[in-house]
Scaffold this motif. Structure first.
Motif, mmCIF file in Angstrom:
data_model
loop_
_atom_site.group_PDB
_atom_site.id
_atom_site.type_symbol
_atom_site.label_atom_id
_atom_site.label_comp_id
_atom_site.label_asym_id
_atom_site.label_seq_id
_atom_site.Cartn_x
_atom_site.Cartn_y
_atom_site.Cartn_z
ATOM 1 N N PHE A 183 0.793 -1.225 0.000
ATOM 2 C CA PHE A 183 0.000 0.000 0.000
ATOM 3 C C PHE A 183 0.829 1.281 0.000
ATOM 4 O O PHE A 183 0.268 2.379 -0.019
ATOM 5 C CB PHE A 183 -0.975 0.004 1.192
ATOM 6 N N LEU A 184 2.152 1.173 0.015
ATOM 7 C CA LEU A 184 2.995 2.366 0.010
ATOM 8 C C LEU A 184 3.649 2.648 -1.339
ATOM 9 O O LEU A 184 4.018 3.781 -1.628
ATOM 10 C CB LEU A 184 4.092 2.246 1.079
ATOM 11 N N ASN A 185 3.790 1.609 -2.165
ATOM 12 C CA ASN A 185 4.517 1.757 -3.432
ATOM 13 C C ASN A 185 3.999 2.891 -4.309
ATOM 14 O O ASN A 185 4.768 3.704 -4.815
ATOM 15 C CB ASN A 185 4.457 0.456 -4.229
ATOM 16 N N SER A 186 2.692 2.922 -4.545
ATOM 17 C CA SER A 186 2.128 3.878 -5.500
ATOM 18 C C SER A 186 2.315 5.316 -5.030
ATOM 19 O O SER A 186 2.708 6.191 -5.801
ATOM 20 C CB SER A 186 0.643 3.586 -5.719
ATOM 21 N N ALA A 187 2.022 5.570 -3.763
ATOM 22 C CA ALA A 187 2.136 6.927 -3.243
ATOM 23 C C ALA A 187 3.587 7.391 -3.189
ATOM 24 O O ALA A 187 3.914 8.518 -3.578
ATOM 25 C CB ALA A 187 1.504 7.004 -1.855
ATOM 26 N N ILE A 188 4.489 6.500 -2.746
ATOM 27 C CA ILE A 188 5.900 6.871 -2.656
ATOM 28 C C ILE A 188 6.511 6.992 -4.051
ATOM 29 O O ILE A 188 7.254 7.931 -4.345
ATOM 30 C CB ILE A 188 6.682 5.838 -1.808
ATOM 31 N N GLY A 189 6.176 6.042 -4.939
ATOM 32 C CA GLY A 189 6.745 6.058 -6.293
ATOM 33 C C GLY A 189 6.336 7.274 -7.096
ATOM 34 O O GLY A 189 7.113 7.799 -7.899
ATOM 35 N N SER A 190 5.107 7.787 -6.882
ATOM 36 C CA SER A 190 4.631 8.948 -7.651
ATOM 37 C C SER A 190 5.033 10.275 -7.019
ATOM 38 O O SER A 190 4.890 11.328 -7.639
ATOM 39 C CB SER A 190 3.106 8.898 -7.767
ATOM 40 N N LYS A 191 5.515 10.228 -5.756
ATOM 41 C CA LYS A 191 5.889 11.439 -5.018
ATOM 42 C C LYS A 191 4.749 12.451 -4.995
ATOM 43 O O LYS A 191 4.966 13.658 -5.035
ATOM 44 C CB LYS A 191 7.155 12.064 -5.606
#
Length: 747
Positions: free
Chosen positions: A31-39
């Motif tokens: 659940f963290l990949n998308s938010a962190i990856g898109s900054k």
């Protein structure tokens, strides 16, 4: 009689806490990949949003707890003692497996591990019970195992891989056609409609469906059931209007809002679905103990049919579990390692690739290219031009010192990742299927990456290899979990004294893996991969290359000495270890060469001289590494084939050469560490002295061959080491000469 089982419950409680820590380290990627990856949002805000989602999800997870009690086996066929053995075996195996995968930085499935551990342990205990009963045969195993439910769960997990990838790819393709990469220029009503659709999907499937199976659902059941279409339609209209108002009046970026809400909801879905993987077994064990304790029947005679009944979970236990998960999110370095793997495989741009291509990944890429070519012949040219126009990435004009701030992928893809994954997971949760959140989120991210053309010709074979490795790891998890849990269950049933022994083994292995992970993290920090894109001046080139040379000189010095000493002792194990370290050095230098493109692009100005210098330096470093690699590999092969030891005279000559080479490499390392480049000319003079010693050693060996040398293999190895040593020194001296010339020219 109850004492050993109380101790087992205490052990299970401790194991549950450890499992929560280890499991969240693995599943934070979900659940963290998308938010962190898109900054899209700052990391701190992302963590706060995710933490709140985990807490809310913990409350909604009680319906899933049934899986641990009766989803895999039929509890009425087992006695209390059998059930406790199964649960102990599952928890011990689960912690070990997840910790190993976390240490490797590979996302694996906690759902798959717990399902197959329950299956493996239950099958083992069932077989023991059948073997002890003369009236039963192997065919009676199906009376013990809830095979219909187990097959349904396994099929659901496998199907999720295909469904998640396909749905993710289709939704992303349609979203990109609507938005293109210039989503900031889209009309506000498109953003509003997209926001309405996304938030409606999230609120209905995550919140309304997520509440199903909780104590609160009965209070609102009459409002939801039978009114699905009305609720969805009203929500879509309401959220679309709210989105339009937020965009026009408050200038809110609706995609960022979707990513924030999506992160919360996916964290909630993860917690609601996956909490059973970590605490379901200990809670089921506690329920079993409570039922047995009041019965007054012996542990090996009390049937556990009571587990088949619905038992409400303790809300406080779930909240405590949620709190532990949140703390782990904020503190686990292993979680960061796993997150990096997921982002690297889905990022839009090129860069250092973690995985190496394999034959299967090459076949997949070639087949995809052939299909793509076929489609381009079928579709009209105008359609292809229209589609291509939507996938044209804008050129972002940023100063070179800021390009490292670019996100791994844009807001549209991050939003799709969260929406699709959240919907699929919540549907499975509402059906009380322990769907693998790791499978779903990872495969959705891979599907959206493919649809978004993130896997270009330069990176596709590496990304596909990464996906194959991760999926292969999942199947390996299933097989290993089944076998390991069965073995542990057998050991525990053989004698209960094995429980403390196994717990001690778990403690030691986790401590060992933690130390290995810590040391590995330190090694990674030392590696000088050119992945960054900040501003590099001409002086920066000198500094950068000086660090590489000092590091290589120090490591080659140690490796050469190790080879000579290990060869003189005929120590195969040490030679094998040295060869592994040599391989690491070669991989790191290959990584530097792979990064040349990005290094040159990062130069402050177009400097042909600086670029040429850096390329030549890396070439010489590679020559040095290849020479020590040849020496190490030849020595290892010689000893591994059980050939004769080198003669004392040969060892003596090699040790003398090693001393002189060590002297030279120490000076080189010192010069580049301290940036004393004016001393380079003095070091270059020592090259000839070392060459003379190598030549003398060659002549001595020729003389020995004519008199007392009887081993052709020894002669081959000895000459190979001497000639490669000469090549190593030549490459090093050429490097120093090039460096001196460039340094003087910059002055």
């Amino acid at each position: 009689m109850g004492d050993p089982y109380i101790l087992m419950l205490v052990a299970l409680a401790v194991l549950a806490i450890v499992d929560l820590v280890v499991g969240v380290s693995n599943d934070a990627v979900n659940f963290l990949n998308s938010a962190i990856g898109s900054k899209a949002i700052s990391v701190k805000k992302i963590m706060i949003i995710a933490s709140l989602g985990v807490f809310f999800g913990a409350v909604t997870s009680s319906g899933m707890m049934e899986v641990a009690r009766k989803g895999i086996f039929n509890p009425n066929m087992f006695m209390f003692q059998d059930i406790m053995f199964i649960f102990m075996a599952v928890m011990i195996t689960d912690i070990l497996l997840l910790d190993i995968f976390n240490s490797l930085g590979m996302p694996t499935s906690t759902t798959v591990s717990i399902v197959f551990e329950l299956l493996g342990a239950a099958v083992c205990i069932s077989l023991l019970k059948i073997s002890a009963n003369d009236s039963q045969s192997l065919g009676d195993i199906w009376n013990y195992i809830n095979h219909k439910k187990a097959i349904q769960i396994i099929n659901g997990i496998l199907l999720s891989v295909v469904v998640a990838f396909s749905v993710g790819a289709i939704v992303q393709f349609i979203s990109r056609l609507i938005y293109s990469f210039n989503f900031e220029k889209r009309a506000t009503y498109i953003n509003a409609l997209f926001g309405g659709f996304a938030i409606t999907a999230i609120t209905y499937f995550i919140i309304i469906k997520g509440l199903k199976g909780t104590p609160f659902y009965s209070d609102i059941k009459f409002l939801i059931e039978g009114n699905t279409v009305t609720i969805i339609a009203a929500s879509f209209v309401a959220w679309s209007i709210i989105s339009q108002l937020l965009i026009q009046i408050f200038k809110v970026n609706i995609l960022k809002l979707i990513i924030g809400v999506g992160t919360f909801s996916l964290a909630m879905a993860f917690s609601g679905n996956d909490l059973v993987n970590f605490v379901g077994v200990p809670i089921a064990a506690w329920n079993s103990y409570q039922a047995w304790e009041i019965s007054g029947i012996a542990a090996d005679s009390f049937s556990m049919g009571s587990l088949a009944k619905k038992v409400p979970s303790n809300i406080w236990l779930l909240l405590i579990a949620g709190a532990i998960m949140v703390i782990t999110l904020w503190t686990s370095s292993k979680a960061q390692n796993v997150i990096k793997t997921g982002i690297d495989l889905s990022r839009q741009g090129e860069g250092h690739e973690k995985f190496k291509p394999n034959p299967l990944s090459r076949i997949v890429v070639r087949a995809s290219m052939a299909i793509n070519t076929g489609i381009s012949y079928i579709l009209p040219k105008s359609t292809l031009i229209f589609i291509d126009s939507k996938f044209q990435k804008p050129v972002i004009d940023l100063p070179k010192s800021k390009t490292y701030e670019l996100p791994a992928f844009d807001l549209v893809r991050a939003a799709v990742n969260l929406i699709v994954a959240g919907i699929l997971i919540s549907i499975a949760t509402s059906m009380k299927l322990p769907l693998s959140t790791t499978y779903v989120t990872f495969m959705v991210a891979m599907g959206t990456s493919l649809a978004d053309r993130a896997w270009g010709r330069e990176s596709a074979v590496y990304r596909v290899a990464g996906v194959i490795n991760v999926i292969g790891g999942w199947f390996l998890t299933a097989i290993t979990a089944f076998i390991a849990a069965a073995i542990v269950a057998y050991l525990i049933s053989w004698d209960m004294v094995m429980i403390p022994v196994l717990l001690a083994v778990v403690t030691l292995l986790i401590a060992r893996n933690t130390l290995i992970h810590r040391n590995k993290s330190k090694e990674i920090k030392k590696q000088e991969f050119i992945e960054r894109a900040e501003l590099i001046t001409i002086n920066g080139v000198i500094e950068e290359s000086a660090d590489h040379i000092a590091e290589v000189a120090t490591r080659v010095n140690k490796l050469y000495t190790n080879v000579v000493n290990d060869l003189s002792n005929h120590d195969l194990n040490k030679l094998r270890k040295t060869d592994k370290h040599v391989g690491k050095l070669n991989d790191e230098i290959d990584g530097l060469k792979d990064g040349v493109f990005y290094f040159i692009k990062s130069l402050e100005e177009t400097s042909v001289q600086a670029s040429r210098f850096y390329i030549i330096v890396l070439g010489y470093l590679q020559d040095v590494a290849q020479s020590i690699s040849f020496i190490s590999r030849a020595s290892y092969k010689h000893v591994n084939n059980n050939h004769k030891n080198l003669k004392k005279a040969q060892i003596s000559d090699l040790k003398q050469i090693d001393e002189d080479l060590s002297d030279l490499l120490n000076k080189v390392s010192e010069i580049f560490e301290n940036r004393c480049f004016d001393n380079l000319s003095n070091t270059l003079v020592e090259k000839q002295e070392l060459f003379v010693k190598v030549s003398n050693s060659v002549e001595n060996q020729v003389a020995r061959i004519r008199t007392d040398e009887t081993s052709p293999k020894n002669t081959t190895l000895y000459f190979s080491i001497l000639l490669e040593t000469k090549d190593l020194v030549s490459a090093l001296m050429n490097l120093l000469q090039t460096y001196e010339e460039f340094y003087l020219s910059t002055k």
